[in-house]
Design an enzyme around this catalytic site. Structure first.
Site, PDB file in Angstrom:
ATOM      1  CB  SER A 105      53.912 -21.111 -33.882  1.00 55.32           C
ATOM      2  OG  SER A 105      54.591 -22.354 -33.805  1.00 55.32           O
ATOM      3  CE  LYS A 106      55.167 -27.199 -30.233  1.00 61.94           C
ATOM      4  NZ  LYS A 106      56.558 -26.773 -30.297  1.00 61.94           N
ATOM      5  N   GLY A 107      51.481 -21.537 -28.455  1.00 65.59           N
ATOM      6  CA  GLY A 107      50.571 -20.860 -27.541  1.00 65.59           C
ATOM      7  C   GLY A 107      51.256 -20.467 -26.250  1.00 65.59           C
TER       8      GLY A 107
ATOM      9  CB  THR B 196      55.395 -17.045 -24.677  1.00 63.05           C
ATOM     10  OG1 THR B 196      56.785 -16.727 -24.534  1.00 63.05           O
ATOM     11  CG2 THR B 196      54.572 -15.998 -23.945  1.00 63.05           C
TER      12      THR B 196
ATOM     13  CG  ASN C  13      61.532 -17.581 -24.751  1.00 60.02           C
ATOM     14  OD1 ASN C  13      62.262 -18.247 -24.021  1.00 60.02           O
ATOM     15  ND2 ASN C  13      62.019 -16.782 -25.680  1.00 60.02           N
TER      16      ASN C  13
ATOM     17  CG  ASP D 203      64.937  -2.666 -32.959  1.00 65.44           C
ATOM     18  OD1 ASP D 203      65.800  -2.587 -32.066  1.00 65.44           O
ATOM     19  OD2 ASP D 203      63.806  -3.145 -32.786  1.00 65.44           O
TER      20      ASP D 203
ATOM     21  CB  ALA E 251      58.229  -6.705 -31.556  1.00 63.95           C
ATOM     22  CB  ALA E 252      56.176 -12.316 -31.664  1.00 65.01           C
ATOM     23  N   GLY E 253      56.936 -11.484 -28.772  1.00 67.86           N
ATOM     24  CA  GLY E 253      56.848 -11.664 -27.324  1.00 67.86           C
ATOM     25  C   GLY E 253      56.576 -10.371 -26.595  1.00 67.86           C
ATOM     26  CG  ASP E 254      59.342  -7.241 -26.799  1.00 70.65           C
ATOM     27  OD1 ASP E 254      59.634  -7.896 -25.787  1.00 70.65           O
ATOM     28  OD2 ASP E 254      60.186  -6.831 -27.611  1.00 70.65           O
TER      29      ASP E 254
ATOM     30  CE  LYS F 233      63.711  -9.446 -25.158  1.00 72.68           C
ATOM     31  NZ  LYS F 233      62.522  -9.876 -25.908  1.00 72.68           N
TER      32      LYS F 233
ATOM     33  CB  THR G 104      53.207  -8.406 -33.690  1.00 72.11           C
ATOM     34  OG1 THR G 104      52.495  -7.454 -32.906  1.00 72.11           O
ATOM     35  CG2 THR G 104      54.668  -7.988 -33.749  1.00 72.11           C
TER      36      THR G 104
END
Length: 310
Positions: free
Chosen positions: A228-230, A225, A189, A18, A254-257, A45, A288
């Site tokens: 920022s809600k949850g 996902t 997501n 990256d 990388a938040a989702g990863d 990912k 993260t």
């Protein structure tokens, strides 16, 4: 004293170097902007999810492909540094290692351009050759930065050995229907879910409708996902929504990863503790986004627990 065994997690996925470019704001079409900062780090990912699982305590293995280049050697070394078994990573003699270019603005939002490279060269025969590695796992995770044919082979083998399969359909693409029939848990997501089902995610009713559609398509269990809600979940035992932790995001890369990797480290293969595992995954993801870079900002198990006790 009862010893709790660590989850065994195998990831079939992408390995990218990256390069992150920091900007005050995203450029408009035809506009040239100067960058404030440029950094390079290990990513992709698949790699991010594997590192998140490993740092959260899972015994982790990786199936993937790199080029015969410095970037490929760097990616393998990066996984080894997190004690991930890289023996099933193949070197492609002709195609270079994958890479990604991340534009990051001051609000912490990003846009990502990905060159698949050797990630797109993974063959079903190469996946079948590491059946023994897949069979050891409690969970097998994959995404759509590698070919769907390889995913289908891996998931088919996994189901033959009683391994729970997790599909992260990102980036969103038309899914081979056969894959969903061997998927135990699909984790998109809200945008990816809407693209794949045709049902926009706006509220709990629409999430329930997405879950029903995925069930019709073959995937019995769903987590959506919602930034920022949850996160919303739907399993045979019921459905619900687990709120995210409120933090100031510096970089959402990388938040989702992190969420998926951390989830796999805590989840039971029968999904019976899904709410508890989701809370852990949300906490890991919230850490993260408070750091810069993908892999460097992924927390360890101890860091997640410490944050949970504050």
């Amino acid at each position: 004293m009862k010893v709790i065994m660590a989850n065994q997690v195998t990831v079939l996925g992408s390995l990218n170097v990256d390069t992150t470019l920091r900007l005050a704001r995203m450029p408009q079409p035809g506009e040239t902007l100067s960058t404030e900062n440029k950094t390079s780090a290990a990513g992709g990912k698949g790699a991010n999810q594997a590192v998140a699982a490993a740092r959260a305590g899972a015994v982790t293995r990786f199936i993937g492909k790199v080029g015969n280049d410095d970037a490929g050697r760097f990616m393998v070394e990066s996984l080894n540094n997190d004690h991930i078994d890289t023996s099933a990573i193949v070197t492609d003699p002709a195609v270079g290692t994958g890479s990604a270019f991340i534009l990051l603005d001051e609000a912490g939002q990003n846009s990502i351009l990905v060159y698949g490279g050797s990630n797109q060269q993974i063959k079903s025969t190469e996946v079948a050759a590491v059946e023994a590695e897949i069979a050891k796992a409690d969970f097998l995770i994959t995404q759509f930065e590698t070919p769907q044919a390889a995913t289908l082979t891996a998931f088919t083998i996994a189901k033959q050995h009683g391994v729970t399969t997790i599909l992260n359909p990102a980036p969103a693409a038309k899914i081979d229907p056969a894959i969903l029939k061997v998927t135990d848990l699909v984790v998109p997501n809200e945008t990816e879910s809407a693209i794949l089902t045709g049902i926009e995610v706006t509220d709990v009713a629409s999430m329930d409708a997405n879950a029903k559609k995925f069930q019709e398509m073959g995937a019995k269990n769903l987590i959506i996902t919602v930034g920022s809600k949850g996160a919303y979940y739907s399993t045979a035992a019921g459905s619900g929504f687990v709120p995210a932790f409120k933090v100031k995001a510096v970089d959402t890369t990388a938040a989702g990863d992190t969420f998926i990797g951390a989830l796999s480290s805590q989840l039971k293969p029968d999904l019976s503790n899904i709410e508890t595992a989701l809370v852990f995954a949300q906490r890991a993801s919230s850490l993260t986004v408070q750091g810069l870079g993908a892999m460097p900002s992924i927390p360890t198990y101890d860091q997640v627990i410490a944050a949970s006790q504050k």
